[in-house]
Design a protein around this motif. Sequence first.
Motif, short mmCIF file in Angstrom:
data_model
loop_
_atom_site.label_atom_id
_atom_site.label_comp_id
_atom_site.label_asym_id
_atom_site.label_seq_id
_atom_site.Cartn_x
_atom_site.Cartn_y
_atom_site.Cartn_z
N HIS A 83 0.75 -1.33 -0.15
CA HIS A 83 -0.01 -0.04 0.24
C HIS A 83 0.71 1.29 -0.03
O HIS A 83 1.21 1.65 1.03
N ALA A 179 -10.72 -7.01 5.52
CA ALA A 179 -10.18 -5.88 6.24
C ALA A 179 -8.75 -6.23 6.95
O ALA A 179 -8.74 -7.34 7.25
N HIS A 208 -6.23 -9.21 0.31
CA HIS A 208 -5.64 -8.27 1.48
C HIS A 208 -6.51 -9.00 2.98
O HIS A 208 -7.52 -9.45 2.74
N GLY A 209 -5.81 -8.53 3.93
CA GLY A 209 -6.68 -8.63 5.30
C GLY A 209 -6.70 -10.43 5.56
O GLY A 209 -7.61 -10.78 5.92
N GLY A 210 -5.81 -10.80 5.07
CA GLY A 210 -5.51 -12.37 5.21
C GLY A 210 -5.68 -12.80 6.71
O GLY A 210 -6.54 -14.04 7.32
N ASN A 230 -2.13 -11.91 1.24
CA ASN A 230 -1.57 -10.99 2.21
C ASN A 230 -1.46 -11.21 3.78
O ASN A 230 -2.72 -11.42 4.29
N ILE A 231 -0.53 -11.16 4.36
CA ILE A 231 -0.55 -11.34 6.06
C ILE A 231 0.44 -10.38 6.79
O ILE A 231 1.61 -10.35 6.11
P1 13P Z 1 -3.68 -8.43 7.77
O1 13P Z 1 -2.90 -7.26 8.43
O2 13P Z 1 -5.07 -8.26 8.04
O3 13P Z 1 -2.96 -9.81 7.81
O4 13P Z 1 -3.64 -7.75 6.45
C1 13P Z 1 -2.42 -7.83 5.67
C2 13P Z 1 -2.29 -6.89 4.38
O5 13P Z 1 -3.55 -7.06 3.48
C3 13P Z 1 -1.37 -6.09 3.78
O6 13P Z 1 -1.50 -5.48 2.76
#
Ligand code: 13P
Length: 287
Positions: A83, A179, A208-210, A230-231
């Motif tokens: 991001h 999220a 995203h928001g894994g 993504n984590i």
């Molecule tokens: P989390 O922080 O929920 O694992 O999401 C990570 C993410 O999507 C980074 O771009």
Amino acid sequence: MPVVPLTDIVGPAARERYGVPAVNVLNDLTLEGVLAGAVEARSPLIVQTSVKTVKSIGSEVLFAMWTAMTRGIEVPVTLHLDHCPDRAVITECLERGWNSVLFDAHSLSLDENQRQTVEVVAEARRTGAHVEGEIEGIGVEDGVGSEAVGPDGRLAVERQVEFVRATGIDVFAPAIGNAHGQYASAPTLESDKVSAIVEATGVPVALHGGTGLSTEQFHDLIARGCAKVNISTGLKERYMRSSLDFLRGAEAESRWDPPSLFTAVQADVVAFTRNLCETFGSAGRAA
Ligand code: 13P
């Protein structure tokens, strides 16, 4: 196996329907730990840096760490800027040697986002790098309706597909009810959108928001074309809890030896990463 372009990792993953962990690292210990976890799992890996991490460590030191730690590595790995709305930071990382960037212009109007994303793609191509694009939140945040926004206030899939095609991005990050951070309650995800976008564009999707999604949700979304998973929060929590556990023990024994703290935390980061590779199906793919 050297450092490779992002598409060399997400391309096969999207075709063969497995997910590759894209893990946000925070420092040398986490970078070394996630790389070791991927090597143990014989998995490809996407290493991500936030803008905050780039600014706190500095792109020069961070990239020197990356180069040193990936020299001679046995699995395909790639370095991605997560991001980033700031074009100057994008340019700095591309010139330094990052393999890809997420140009996050979702706070701009959709047309301006699209115009600037085209520019970022052209800039990235000059260094052989790739671009992830994002338009999530548009139509909800500005509160202004448009024909591109459906009755639920979300951008229509057709407009998302148009954005992907018009910009030439390599990976797309749609909003599907996901999220960042821990979920307050189990999210309901619009997984159909992933299928529709991947079918229409052939471009892999980044999930995203894994952190906090269930194994079933991961498997369903990966089967639909989420090749990059993504984590971030999960690793931060593991890092802090692992440190806390160790420090409690150190206090009880009055034994203050920093290297043994690093060893213990790193072992947990390695195990955490190996587990992600197994859950997302990337383990053994670099064999
Ligand atoms: P989390 O922080 O929920 O694992 O999401 C990570 C993410 O999507 C980074 O771009």
